[in-house]
Design an enzyme around this catalytic site. Structure first.
Site, PDB file in Angstrom:
ATOM      1  N   SER A 247      34.587  17.958  55.734  1.00  0.00           N
ATOM      2  CA  SER A 247      34.476  19.562  55.901  1.00  0.00           C
ATOM      3  C   SER A 247      35.636  20.195  55.555  1.00  0.00           C
ATOM      4  O   SER A 247      36.003  20.526  54.331  1.00  0.00           O
ATOM      5  CB  SER A 247      34.363  19.485  57.305  1.00  0.00           C
TER       6      SER A 247
ATOM      7  N   ASP B 174      22.324  20.415  56.627  1.00  0.00           N
ATOM      8  CA  ASP B 174      23.783  20.920  57.360  1.00  0.00           C
ATOM      9  C   ASP B 174      23.482  22.146  57.693  1.00  0.00           C
ATOM     10  O   ASP B 174      23.766  23.212  56.687  1.00  0.00           O
ATOM     11  CB  ASP B 174      24.569  20.552  56.288  1.00  0.00           C
TER      12      ASP B 174
ATOM     13  N   HIS C 153      25.741  17.614  59.392  1.00  0.00           N
ATOM     14  CA  HIS C 153      27.126  17.905  59.237  1.00  0.00           C
ATOM     15  C   HIS C 153      27.802  16.840  59.751  1.00  0.00           C
ATOM     16  O   HIS C 153      28.026  16.259  60.613  1.00  0.00           O
ATOM     17  CB  HIS C 153      27.717  19.246  59.818  1.00  0.00           C
TER      18      HIS C 153
END
Length: 321
Positions: free
Chosen positions: A141, A267, A296
């Site tokens: 991320s 996601d 995610h």
């Protein structure tokens, strides 16, 4: 390179992006990872902590692992990757960004999605103090955006850096921030905002001349947080300026090291711009894999080894053949 056809096929009850994301973030546990902490003094006098786990075979290979927003190097998505790589003869070091290792950092600034200067300090330290001849980068991320930006923004990339993997990467920060404000992400948004604001209260107590209690009370969204703190503390005009300058999307065409991006199509954190198909098709060093499922950082797979972790190992092994 062409877009890679993903082979990730989770069990039917894990295909839901919300379920896979929540389970992975709240319930996954990884055991038998033995980390040893090292404190690194950064170029500006601040510090970060590095958590090392070794493969016990005097390896000349190392993977550097970067966590996501409000994460740390003990999160399962870091320790899971460390364990898999250790089991395959590769040492690992998990980087705790400033203020993320359980102790407030010394400066008013902390970390953000584009803070490649700290990553450069870590890499320089490792190259100068160890004998690793092959170093790989893997980010999750926010950490993934930092890696992509580092590789493409014009830095001199050391020859020891051989490959990189970016997972669930919000490479267009403005688009991703707006997605977080949508109704489908309200639970995630409120959780992130809560932790960010709580940490900021401690920062305000340290630096009351820079930040007031009223400033903190004005924060209603994560974009407000970036307006009030992230942008001002790190030299940006406002949140939009921070998003524009720190998004890795604009740097993807410049990446010259083999790099794999794994972004699930379900996601909910990612905007359409976070799936850089054009860049992957025109940059021979950039590989894009878009599984239908995974949410995610929720690529749940067999034996508590996540799909993105297995793919990271496979990618490194393939590109170095």
């Amino acid at each position: 390179m062409p877009v890679i056809q993903s082979t990730y096929k989770p069990r039917f009850y894990l295909k839901n992006g919300f379920i896979s994301t929540v389970y992975s973030g709240l319930f996954r546990r990884v055991k038998a990872v033995h980390q040893k902490r090292e404190r690194l003094t950064l170029s500006d006098g601040d510090f970060i902590d590095l958590d090392w786990s070794l493969s016990n075979n005097n390896s000349n290979k190392l993977i550097i692992l970067l966590h996501g927003l409000e994460g740390h190097a003990q999160r399962p998505y870091i320790t899971g990757a460390a364990k898999l790589f250790n089991d395959n003869g590769i040492d690992a070091v998990g980087v705790n960004f400033r203020g993320c290792s359980g102790e407030l950092n010394l400066k008013y600034r902390s970390y953000h999605s584009g803070s490649t200067d700290d990553l450069m300090d870590v890499i320089q330290h490792i190259i100068f103090t160890t004998q690793y001849s092959e170093i790989y980068l893997k980010g999750i991320s926010l950490g993934a955006n930092i890696i992509l930006k580092y590789l493409g923004e014009g830095n001199r990339i050391p020859e020891q850096i051989k490959a990189a993997i970016a997972v669930s990467v919000p490479c267009d920060l403005e688009g991703a921030a707006k997605e977080m404000l949508s109704l489908k992400n309200i639970l995630y948004h409120e959780r992130f905002k809560k932790y960010l604001v709580e940490r900021l209260k401690s920062k305000q107590a340290q630096f009351s001349d820079f930040l007031s209690v009223e400033d903190i009370k004005s924060i209603k969204t994560i974009i407000d947080f970036d307006d009030v703190y992230t942008s001002k503390a790190h030299g940006f005009k406002d949140a939009n300026d921070y998003y524009r300058k720190s998004s890795s999307l604009q740097f993807l065409q410049n990446i010259e090291k083999p790099t794999l991006i794994i972004n699930a199509l379900n996601d909910s954190f990612l905007s359409p711009e976070c799936y850089p198909v054009k860049d992957a098709k025109t940059n021979p060093n950039l590989y894009l894999e878009m599984p239908n499922h995974g949410g995610h950082v929720g690529f749940i797979d067999k034996k508590n080894v996540y799909y993105n972790e297995r793919r990271a190992l496979e990618f490194i092994q393939d590109v170095l053949k």
